[in-house]
Design an enzyme around this catalytic site. Structure first.
Site, PDB file in Angstrom:
ATOM      1  N   PHE A 309       0.881  -1.169   0.000  1.00  0.00           N
ATOM      2  CA  PHE A 309       0.000   0.000   0.000  1.00  0.00           C
ATOM      3  C   PHE A 309       0.924   1.226   0.000  1.00  0.00           C
ATOM      4  O   PHE A 309       1.238   1.780   1.055  1.00  0.00           O
ATOM      5  CB  PHE A 309      -0.914  -0.007   1.222  1.00  0.00           C
ATOM      6  CG  PHE A 309      -1.953  -1.091   1.208  1.00  0.00           C
ATOM      7  CD1 PHE A 309      -3.267  -0.809   0.861  1.00  0.00           C
ATOM      8  CD2 PHE A 309      -1.627  -2.400   1.546  1.00  0.00           C
ATOM      9  CE1 PHE A 309      -4.236  -1.805   0.845  1.00  0.00           C
ATOM     10  CE2 PHE A 309      -2.584  -3.404   1.531  1.00  0.00           C
ATOM     11  CZ  PHE A 309      -3.888  -3.111   1.177  1.00  0.00           C
ATOM     12  N   ASP A 310       1.356   1.615  -1.179  1.00  0.00           N
ATOM     13  CA  ASP A 310       2.501   2.528  -1.274  1.00  0.00           C
ATOM     14  C   ASP A 310       2.252   3.887  -0.645  1.00  0.00           C
ATOM     15  O   ASP A 310       3.180   4.501  -0.106  1.00  0.00           O
ATOM     16  CB  ASP A 310       2.920   2.684  -2.732  1.00  0.00           C
ATOM     17  CG  ASP A 310       3.528   1.407  -3.297  1.00  0.00           C
ATOM     18  OD1 ASP A 310       4.120   0.649  -2.519  1.00  0.00           O
ATOM     19  OD2 ASP A 310       3.407   1.166  -4.509  1.00  0.00           O
ATOM     20  N   TYR A 394       9.711   0.134  -8.262  1.00  0.00           N
ATOM     21  CA  TYR A 394       8.735   0.655  -9.222  1.00  0.00           C
ATOM     22  C   TYR A 394       8.755   2.173  -9.279  1.00  0.00           C
ATOM     23  O   TYR A 394       9.064   2.848  -8.290  1.00  0.00           O
ATOM     24  CB  TYR A 394       7.317   0.211  -8.840  1.00  0.00           C
ATOM     25  CG  TYR A 394       6.753  -0.882  -9.718  1.00  0.00           C
ATOM     26  CD1 TYR A 394       6.473  -0.657 -11.057  1.00  0.00           C
ATOM     27  CD2 TYR A 394       6.482  -2.147  -9.205  1.00  0.00           C
ATOM     28  CE1 TYR A 394       5.952  -1.659 -11.861  1.00  0.00           C
ATOM     29  CE2 TYR A 394       5.957  -3.150  -9.995  1.00  0.00           C
ATOM     30  CZ  TYR A 394       5.696  -2.901 -11.324  1.00  0.00           C
ATOM     31  OH  TYR A 394       5.184  -3.897 -12.114  1.00  0.00           O
TER      32      TYR A 394
END
Length: 687
Positions: A309-310, A394
């Site tokens: 849950f960035d 990412y």
């Protein structure tokens, strides 16, 4: 200073000082700050003040702080008043909830994992080549309902084959050893052995077969030599203005092509937009990315916990890039910088976190009157407010995009490097793709939630969905069987709702106080949503329970203060029950004050072409006016002409001057141009 301007560095310092003065720690103890940010005024306060013309007072500047007592599980939050230097509220966050990670903490986890004697003993069993460097990627531990009470990190280890190259792609060499580090004690509490076969069996360390690398940096490629420069030039300057009331705060008023909006920036959401207006008419009160979840598909331990849950686990503002001219942003650029708080409580400058620029978006509209041959054509211009965040492996390129015809969009581009796992050569598994020898990229979903607090022509909005259906065949009302109609259904209570391509279900936000003068329909904006596959994890799973937003395309709630984050305020090792699904289940009457949480995402089934670095995968949500205007609002955009655009002719067989209605027929070596009478008029709109 405007009440929504992000905290300035001296205000961050004041907030920390107020807390330290009012909350004395025992001797030897210290604060570990997770956030010091603006405590936004309530919506009611801002409406009453109304930019200084309302009857209410100007809202006070307040700061929000959340922090640990370092080395303990004691996690607190507080609100302080900056002018009076007083603590307004203070509380300990209840047990079972954990704060986000921060940069120094993640670096410390790497060091703890690699320095542990038992981890070193396990690595030694791999018989790595002399001079090899092992890299640790600490991941938020995740949740399994068994061993997730204490705050921990699951560290995935990789080999950096070229120890002399700091940018070597270690994701091409995943190892089977995975230490778990307890944050409170800063010690390795367990070493997991990852399964490298096609079943659930953990793989004990054995001599590691070092295969050829797969690098992404340019010095390791044979670069193309036939790509010519493409310059974005605006010789007369840009068409937008940016007014920074407090320089380098992240807060500014941006105006462009009848649009006006205010920017903000914070540690969790990154860029926030307030008070979005078009031609003096309100459209949105507040809009920001609320949450994202990346649940992985590998059912084996410990991968079954792998779900990032960035925004809640780290923060879009914390991870925002320092954007660079000519690389991240092309053309004439205005950057906004901002400030967040370091774990020490010191202000931390965040330079160039928002990039503002214009871009060409192709043809805006065009029509040729075939009877006269006259072409009318405009180019579409867009305004882009872009942030890029790096989340370990990412990257996400996040952009608010505004158009000249009253439409706006939220776009996400996903790139970066796949998070990889080891797999024995020659094997495959159904929950991932082998992207390099010995390298498995597991399936995963990227699910985003955009929070929109609408303000279509002011307060008093409602949400409906429109559906198209065929008319029953009937000798009077539909004798030929071709008729179809649309119907609207108002959503009067909070809940989760899905799209339906079979009925072309379209969600619309309508004003309850203003109607279009031509057709007497409510002024509105509609949502254009991309196809969205809901979270695939079982409803009983923690992936599903934690990602409260991921099971419906749209959630609608009645506005409540503080309900900003779709997965809940604290996502680190969360258990669910604190987010938008729970809020929607209250089944409250919307009563003219809806908030929409709009979901969209990518089911990432990795390809070999995604490695060693992933080409951008793009997804976009659009908001388009419906009966908001009396005609196409972009009709006044100046015509596109060669005199202005100065395109260069390369094709030798191109016929200029044939007129927009001319018909060019290629007959062997002869080009015949057939035109209608010109009547002495120039009819080609040009390009």
């Amino acid at each position: 200073m405007h009440p929504l301007t992000p905290l300035l560095p001296d205000e961050i310092t004041v907030c920390v000082s107020i807390l330290k003065t009012g909350f004395q720690l025992p001797e030897g103890a210290e604060f570990q700050f997770k956030a010091v940010t603006l405590h936004e005024p309530t919506k009611a306060e801002l409406l009453a003040w109304n930019e200084g013309v309302g009857s209410g007072p100007k809202p006070a500047r307040q700061g929000y702080l959340c922090y640990y007592t370092r080395g303990t599980d004691k996690f607190y939050e507080a609100v302080v008043d900056i002018a009076s230097e007083k603590i307004i509220s203070f509380s300990r966050i209840k047990d079972g909830f954990h704060g986000p990670a921060d940069g120094p903490e993640i670096v410390a986890m790497e060091k703890v994992a690699l320095a542990d004697p038992q981890v070193q003993a396990e690595i030694k069993k791999l018989c790595l080549p002399e001079g090899s460097v092992v890299v640790s990627d600490p991941w938020i531990y995740g949740s399994d309902g068994l061993t997730d009470q204490r705050r921990q990190f699951q560290c995935f280890l990789y080999l950096k084959s070229d120890g002399s190259n700091p940018d070597a792609n270690h994701y091409a060499f995943p190892l089977s050893i995975s230490p778990v580090v307890d944050v409170q004690t800063m010690k390795v509490v367990r070493i997991d052995h990852l399964p490298t076969g096609d079943d659930f069996t953990p793989t004990k360390p054995k001599p590691y077969n070092v295969l050829p690398p797969s690098e992404y940096t340019p010095e390791h490629q044979k670069l193309r030599t036939d790509l010519k420069p493409l310059h974005v030039l605006q010789p007369e300057g840009v068409s937008f203005t940016v007014r920074e009331e407090e320089r380098d705060s992240g807060g500014a008023v941006v105006e462009w092509q009848k649009w006006r909006l205010r920017t903000g920036f914070n540690h969790r959401e990154g860029t926030v937009l307030y008070n979005i207006e078009y031609d003096g008419r309100s459209v949105v009160w507040r809009m920001a990315l609320s949450d994202m979840c990346i649940p992985y598909a590998d059912p084996r331990a410990p991968y079954h916990k792998k779900a990032a849950f960035d925004l809640g686990d780290a923060g879009a503002g914390v991870m925002a890039n320092n954007l660079k001219l000519g690389c991240d942003c092309l053309g004439a650029i205005h950057y906004l910088s901002s400030n967040i708080c370091a774990e020490s409580g010191e202000p931390l400058e965040m330079p160039n976190v928002i990039c503002i620029h214009e871009q060409d978006a192709g043809i805006g509209f065009k029509h040729i009157n075939y009877r006269t041959g006259r072409a009318v054509v405009t180019r579409s211009r867009e305004l882009v407010l872009q942030t890029i965040i790096t989340v370990s492996n990412y990257e996400y390129i996040l952009a608010f995009i505004f158009g000249q015809s009253g439409e706006f969009h939220y776009e996400v581009r996903a790139t970066g490097i796949l998070s990889t796992a080891p797999i024995e050569q020659g094997l495959s598994v159904p929950w991932g793709t082998v992207v390099h020898p010995g390298v498995l990229a597991q399936h995963h979903q990227h699910i985003f939630s955009l929070r929109v607090d609408p303000f279509i022509d002011g307060p008093g909005n409602k949400v409906v969905y429109e559906e198209a259906s065929a008319l029953p065949r009937h000798p009077q009302s539909n004798p030929y069987g071709v008729g179809y109609i649309t119907t609207e259904t108002e959503l009067t209570t909070s809940g989760g709702y899905d799209t339906n391509t079979n009925t072309n279900r379209t969600f619309k936000i309508q004003s309850t106080t203003k109607k279009n003068p031509i057709n007497n329909k409510p002024t509105a904006y509609k949502l254009a949503l991309p196809p969205f596959q809901k979270v695939l994890a079982h409803p009983d799973s923690l992936h599903h329970r934690r990602a409260e937003f991921a099971d419906n395309a749209v959630y609608i709630t009645k506005y409540r203060e503080g309900e900003l984050f779709a997965a809940g305020k604290w996502t680190n090792q969360s258990q669910g029950g604190e987010g938008v699904r729970t809020w929607a289940d209250r089944k409250e009457d919307i009563d003219g004050d809806p908030v929409l949480f709009v979901q969209f995402g990518i089911n990432h089934i990795p390809r070999i072409e995604d490695f060693p670095v992933m080409p951008c995968e793009t997804i976009k949500v659009s908001f388009k006016p419906v009966n908001f205007f009396e005609r196409n609002p972009g009709i006044d955009v100046p015509q596109s002409t060669q005199e202005v655009n100065k395109s260069t002719l390369l094709s030798t067989r191109h016929v200029q001057g044939a007129g927009g209605g001319g018909m060019v027929v290629n007959m062997g070596e002869k080009v015949v141009v057939e035109e209608r009478e010109r009547n002495g008029k120039e009819r080609n709109g040009g390009v």
